[in-house]
Design an enzyme around this catalytic site. Structure first.
Site, PDB file in Angstrom:
ATOM      1  N   ASP A   1      58.488  -4.141  45.355  1.00  0.00           N
ATOM      2  CA  ASP A   1      58.227  -5.052  46.468  1.00  0.00           C
ATOM      3  C   ASP A   1      58.863  -6.399  46.146  1.00  0.00           C
ATOM      4  O   ASP A   1      58.563  -7.012  45.127  1.00  0.00           O
ATOM      5  CB  ASP A   1      56.711  -5.205  46.646  1.00  0.00           C
ATOM      6  CG  ASP A   1      56.357  -5.971  47.923  1.00  0.00           C
ATOM      7  OD1 ASP A   1      57.258  -6.574  48.530  1.00  0.00           O
ATOM      8  OD2 ASP A   1      55.171  -5.959  48.298  1.00  0.00           O
TER       9      ASP A   1
ATOM     10  N   CYS B   1      58.459 -10.122  55.341  1.00  0.00           N
ATOM     11  CA  CYS B   1      58.469  -8.937  54.488  1.00  0.00           C
ATOM     12  C   CYS B   1      59.538  -7.904  54.842  1.00  0.00           C
ATOM     13  O   CYS B   1      60.138  -7.315  53.962  1.00  0.00           O
ATOM     14  CB  CYS B   1      57.081  -8.307  54.420  1.00  0.00           C
ATOM     15  SG  CYS B   1      56.513  -7.568  55.962  1.00  0.00           S
TER      16      CYS B   1
ATOM     17  N   TRP C   1      56.660 -18.178  56.445  1.00  0.00           N
ATOM     18  CA  TRP C   1      55.679 -17.572  57.341  1.00  0.00           C
ATOM     19  C   TRP C   1      55.123 -18.609  58.329  1.00  0.00           C
ATOM     20  O   TRP C   1      54.041 -18.445  58.832  1.00  0.00           O
ATOM     21  CB  TRP C   1      54.549 -16.945  56.523  1.00  0.00           C
ATOM     22  CG  TRP C   1      54.919 -15.639  55.918  1.00  0.00           C
ATOM     23  CD1 TRP C   1      54.641 -14.399  56.427  1.00  0.00           C
ATOM     24  CD2 TRP C   1      55.614 -15.398  54.689  1.00  0.00           C
ATOM     25  NE1 TRP C   1      55.136 -13.417  55.596  1.00  0.00           N
ATOM     26  CE2 TRP C   1      55.744 -14.008  54.526  1.00  0.00           C
ATOM     27  CE3 TRP C   1      56.177 -16.237  53.722  1.00  0.00           C
ATOM     28  CZ2 TRP C   1      56.370 -13.426  53.430  1.00  0.00           C
ATOM     29  CZ3 TRP C   1      56.813 -15.672  52.638  1.00  0.00           C
ATOM     30  CH2 TRP C   1      56.891 -14.272  52.493  1.00  0.00           C
TER      31      TRP C   1
ATOM     32  N   HIS D   1      52.659  -4.486  56.221  1.00  0.00           N
ATOM     33  CA  HIS D   1      53.473  -5.083  55.164  1.00  0.00           C
ATOM     34  C   HIS D   1      54.539  -4.073  54.764  1.00  0.00           C
ATOM     35  O   HIS D   1      54.256  -2.881  54.661  1.00  0.00           O
ATOM     36  CB  HIS D   1      52.613  -5.459  53.958  1.00  0.00           C
ATOM     37  CG  HIS D   1      53.406  -6.011  52.823  1.00  0.00           C
ATOM     38  ND1 HIS D   1      54.324  -7.017  52.989  1.00  0.00           N
ATOM     39  CD2 HIS D   1      53.454  -5.687  51.507  1.00  0.00           C
ATOM     40  CE1 HIS D   1      54.894  -7.293  51.828  1.00  0.00           C
ATOM     41  NE2 HIS D   1      54.377  -6.497  50.913  1.00  0.00           N
TER      42      HIS D   1
END
Lengths: 725, 725
Positions: free
Chosen positions: A399, A317, A282, A376
């Site tokens: 997830d 994501c 990120w 997300h």
């Protein structure tokens, strides 16, 4: 994991046999070609009467089985079928069978297969007892016998080895190991007894068979989208998915259990803990790998992982969700990617997202720990949940994005969507975590001179504003927020929230002043490189005019809500008459924000105001839009016919683009191709041509993505319909 | 875990701040000694009127607080208190306080502490708002002020730094960092609002304060026991327990949540996944470390781990349970070790333990994958479960022994014992796994010539025959089987089993012949080195005499049920008259089994029999008893008075013992001591003297353990009552 591998001797007094955890690489000589009967067994009962029987050839009947099992699209040599549904095999013997002849089919998976664990299945076609799969002779033509085999609906999923064994007077005489008769067995959304059953055909075509999809991004007020090529049928992808399970050392015996398998998948798709598929990143620095924005789809990632065994760099994501979706659909599990807009993250398991402000109304960045992701992405799988009370099966959240707070491990789910809607957070797995992602309150605190906090505003609607996925059979978006939540403030919503509190989820009950003054911010859609016009509306519902000391704070943020660069702070004063709204227009020029963008595209504005004792605040996230690539396809749209694709782009900016990577991909049409340009000057154009031959018919598409050091998220797509050869 | 540590840059766009995960090592300069008020804040409101106030001394009042908080036994410099209960501090200022003076106490834990995460707590004694802990001035004597502080009952557990800050006209003037005022905060079994509250005083004294305990071993028919020194109050142990949480990188913010903390503990006590405390070893080769049988208690293990950061070699289940129990009690959580006799393991999540036999009745070792542990030890903690429906709090199973099948990770629990009893397997964590450990059926299969299995006997009572722990306030054993199960075959038991099936647990429903012939084996208790007399009883409930072709199979097994060495196979024939029982006595001589023992002490006998079409079988596990050490204590039993302990032993065998390690330990009396003898000849004696000074009063004990290459599990204990100095 390595502890057990290296020190397996430490367990020698503990296990009779090591638990097999490898499907693709296993002992291929595990079965003797001739297995004599035990001497002490009852004497010869099935001694043959005529010439000895032997097997000449085994045909897995791909042309018959694949359309019936909806597996024609898999680009693979071997037969792929779904469990709980009959497939046929054609066995040619040395002579026609007589009533005295006896034989059996044997299907093996993993090393050292075991009858009572389901990794060795004996199928008989006579009254003699076999394993849990049923067999029957469907047709005999001379020495050729067509046999129907129905794997049980809870069979292990993976790659089986197939043998035919003839019973002789003294033992079992088997066929030689033949890789051509290996059989891939998948979950079956078409079989009502399968835990992965999906109840309608349109849904099965979308959630199991569609190999392209859409990821929703941006923010709740300004949803954007990008295509993602799942490519679950492309060459090598099915083996790569099984390789992932092998790399996770998941016991072969557990691989028929869809709950365990999707949970393992959510752990394995990220590299944390277990050297899984994708490395999250990120930062703005992707120099050691591929930027998350530049992938066209899952295929290249999965093949690279399976070929090297090394985690692939890098993902955010939607990349985790895209590749996980491929894994799930490839193995036959109905699955879809989901986007939650304004997603609460990294909180301590309560329902509070705390934003902290200084006494003067400016954001206190040092003391603010929570962040709100613009969006997300996760996945849903549609499965039966026999481990939960009735009514909690169906869509489940899984997830693969690594989340520190999910039980301390980097995985999440399956969490029942129905349980989240009802606040039934007492069931596995991780439902409380997902509940917080869609239901947290945002609490605005002021920090006083002594270091203590007092809340001045609570926003109960900001988090989980909208939850999107692609609609079945179209490219439209589908709002599934109502699957996760009852309408805010409804009686059902209150019931859900109190239930969640009963299960220990901490909620905010701050007493905040119910002010007569409020503020909101709106912005128009804007292209990257254009000025942004912000409209700040102060509303006074009181009977006296109010003068507001206001403050605007502007930053570039990551999509995770974290500030990348701060570029403007400005004080202004507004007087609002009683019962009136006063609009202030603030212009943010491209010159102001462009130097601070890096590769981000989200601008974050906070306005706070103070009027006497009342504090107000509002937040706006504006996403800058990017230009598109033009993708055009030409030639006769026919299977196996040569066709042409062109990708073109003109740099609309007054600055050059550096280090430009272009990539394209079209499942069933064209494999991953890429091209590099060191720079594209202002107003300069590029044009890229490739040829391809379609492998599959039907509606198909090609996605192209451009990625450069100073511009990302540029893509374009072409859709065509291919007709059969 | 290392991925995030090394590559934290990859997350820079994701977290505002890294999540603090270290308690013991954290930035000690995180708080400025003078913190000026924000210029934009309201002007001087609390400007002092007289001489400026400052803090001269802070006293944590150990002598007053420790008895009130039941923490006197901790051998540590700093104050240890329990949350949810008031403690006092004596603050001496530079002058007596006036009504204009203002000050606050500040408690900090971990790096970069945060008010809204509870890692920075501001305590005020005025009407000014502080954090969640309450404060009040209890007494003022001149410039000395006694302040009562009550930490909230859900506060973070660990080591806090204490500051006193005086409000001046321009800012906060703090005390310097002083390690002497550091404060350890624990869970509180005495506070009704604490999630670790235990409802009666005798239980709290046993489950939190008792620092010695008993591990039950052997087998259901012949329970043996050994003492275990928990030593949770010994020097360095509390810091070692916090070190374990730091090593696990558990976020500081989560450390007040007892559910998360015990789950993390179950993962961290074993070395798999996370370089935790203990390395499991179930081989007979412990040359690279300490044999599991030779530990006297937890202290040495915990100190070694905390000093080196390297997992300690070696453990088996009772070592994991013993050390985990120390960790739990040390942090204030009511906990006890549990032994489950005949524990089902490593099955595929169903309720079937499959034993496979050849056609001739001999065990088919190659195809039998399941094993039944003679016993297995885990822990129970007594905690509130707000995350579950009412009625499922109280005792919860947590298990630190690494179990492959528990959700693919090496941890287990907390699983509600009440939920296991009711078959409510739809709640976290791992209740289905524990349910199978105590409720599996044993299924005896015959494997036919074609490789298929047919069951011939199902034993529904063998697994989980008895579940033991030590009784409160005595050394007696307490049978807690009824906490886990209703009586076999009762209506409630049937309801539990059907519920478990509804939640997807697969049970056996084999149709097995209901025969008239049965067999059982009994053996008398026997010392290592003596012959074993086996009594095999064949019972015929039919009206015709039966002739049985019987087979005895004898092996040495690990306590995990896995065969170490096979030493006898024998066929014999018995005729049993109608309605009669025929007893066959079989003698197994010491000469037969001794060469095969290694360091195991369990003999495993299977008798199978075939009479016409009926198969019968019976299993017996006989544990060989070992001699005892003699431990005697002399001297005046008074705190701080020199005393003497003698350990003596005579080798009763006709073989020498080689490589003999002796160890002793007595919490509150004597630290871990050890001694080495290269050999002890047959009939030779050893005698070992040590001196010590008791630290704690009350009933105390010293445990000594002998361990040699060819004899293990030899121990002795002395109990004494120490009076105060």
């Amino acid at each position: 994991m390595s502890a057990q591998t290296n020190d397996s001797n430490k367990f020698k007094g503990r296990y009779n046999e090591p638990v097999p955890t490898s499907n693709l690489v296993s002992d291929e000589n595990d079965f003797p070609e001739f297995e004599p009967f035990d001497e002490q067994a009852t004497p010869r009962s099935h001694a043959p009467v005529g010439a000895p029987l032997s097997v000449q050839h085994v045909d897995m009947c791909q042309q018959i089985n694949k359309p019936n099992h909806h597996t024609s699209a898999y680009d693979i040599q071997n037969l792929v079928v779904r469990r709980g549904m009959e497939f046929v095999m054609l066995v040619t013997f040395s002579r026609p069978l007589t009533p005295q002849d006896d034989f059996q089919l044997e299907f093996l998976i993993g090393s050292d297969p075991s009858v009572n664990r389901g990794s060795l299945v004996v199928v008989t076609c006579s009254s003699r007892q076999g394993g849990p799969w049923s067999g029957q002779i469907k047709e005999m033509q001379g020495a050729s016998v067509t046999i129907g085999v129905t794997p049980s609906a809870n069979a292990i999923v993976g790659k089986f080895r197939t043998y035919v064994a003839v019973v002789t007077g003294t033992g079992l005489q088997r066929t030689k190991r033949d890789p051509n008769t290996d059989l891939y067995l998948l979950f079956n959304a078409w079989a009502p007894e399968d835990a992965a059953f999906f109840p309608d055909e349109a849904g099965r075509r979308e959630y199991v068979l569609n190999d392209v999809g859409i990821m929703y991004q941006g923010s709740a007020g300004a949803v954007s989208q990008r295509n993602w090529m799942f490519g679950q049928f492309e060459r090598g992808v099915l083996d790569a998915c099984i390789y992932i399970l092998d790399a996770s050392r998941m016991p072969i015996y557990d691989r028929g259990n869809v709950i365990k398998l999707v949970r393992k998948g959510s752990a394995m798709l990220n590299s944390q803990d277990d050297n899984g598929v994708l490395v999250g990143n990120w930062s703005d620095d992707y120099s050691m790998g591929t930027p998350p924005t530049s992938w066209t789809g899952s295929v290249k990632i999965l093949l690279q992982y399976a070929n090297t065994g090394v985690p692939v760099c890098f993902a955010q994501c939607w990349v985790f969700a895209g590749v996980f979706n491929t894994f799930l659909r490839c193995l036959g599990i109905p699955a879809r990617p989901i986007t939650n807009f304004s997603s609460a993250h990294d909180n301590t398991g309560n329902l509070k997202t705390d934003l902290i402000f200084k006494a003067d109304g400016t954001p206190d960045r040092r003391h603010t720990r929570d962040s709100i992701w613009n969006y997300h992405c996760w996945n849903e799988v549609y499965i039966v949940r026999p481990d939960l009370p009735p009514g909690l099966g169906g869509w489940q959240v899984v997830d693969a994005t690594p989340q520190e707070t999910s039980d301390g491990h980097f995985r999440c789910g399956p969490a029942s969507v129905a349980a989240i809607k009802e606040g039934l957070l007492c069931h596995p797995f991780d439902s409380g975590f997902v509940f917080a992602e869609v239901n947290s309150d945002v609490i605005f605190h002021k920090r006083d001179r002594y270091g203590t906090l007092s809340p001045f505003r609570v926003d109960k609607t900001h988090i989980g504003q909208a939850i999107y996925t692609k609609a079945v059979g179209s490219t439209a978006s589908l709002d599934v927020t109502h699957n996760y939540k009852y309408p805010e403030g409804s009686a059902e919503d209150n019931r859900t929230m109190s239930r969640a509190e009963e299960y220990g989820v901490e909620r905010d009950h701050s007493e905040v002043p119910d002010g007569q003054l409020s503020v909101s911010i709106t912005a128009e859609k804007v292209m990257l490189g254009q000025d942004v016009n912000l409209f700040v509306d102060f509303q006074n519902q009181g009977e006296h005019p109010r003068t507001v000391q206001a403050h605007l704070n502007a930053s570039v943020i990551f999509y995770t809500g974290v500030t990348a660069n701060h570029f403007r702070a400005e004080d202004f004063t507004v007087t609002v008459q009683a019962y009136q709204t006063e609009r202030v227009m603030l212009k943010v020029t491209a010159q102001e924000y462009l130097p601070h963008l890096g590769s981000q595209l989200s601008l974050h504005f906070i306005v706070t105001g103070q009027a006497d004792d009342q504090s107000v605040s509002a937040i706006n996230v504006t996403n800058l839009e990017t230009p598109r690539l033009t993708v055009t396809v030409s030639g006769e749209p026919r299977v196996q016919q040569e066709m042409f694709v062109n990708v073109s782009f003109t740099n609309p900016f007054n600055f050059p683009l550096h280090n430009v990577h272009l990539a394209m991909e079209g499942p069933g049409l064209i494999d991953c191709r890429s091209r590099y340009y060191s720079a594209i000057d202002p107003q300069a154009s590029i044009s890229w041509n490739e040829t391809f031959s379609p492998r599959l018919d039907g509606p198909r598409c090609i996605l192209a993505v451009l990625d450069s050091n100073n511009l990302r998220q540029v893509w374009g797509m072409a859709e065509i319909i291919i007709i059969t050869a």
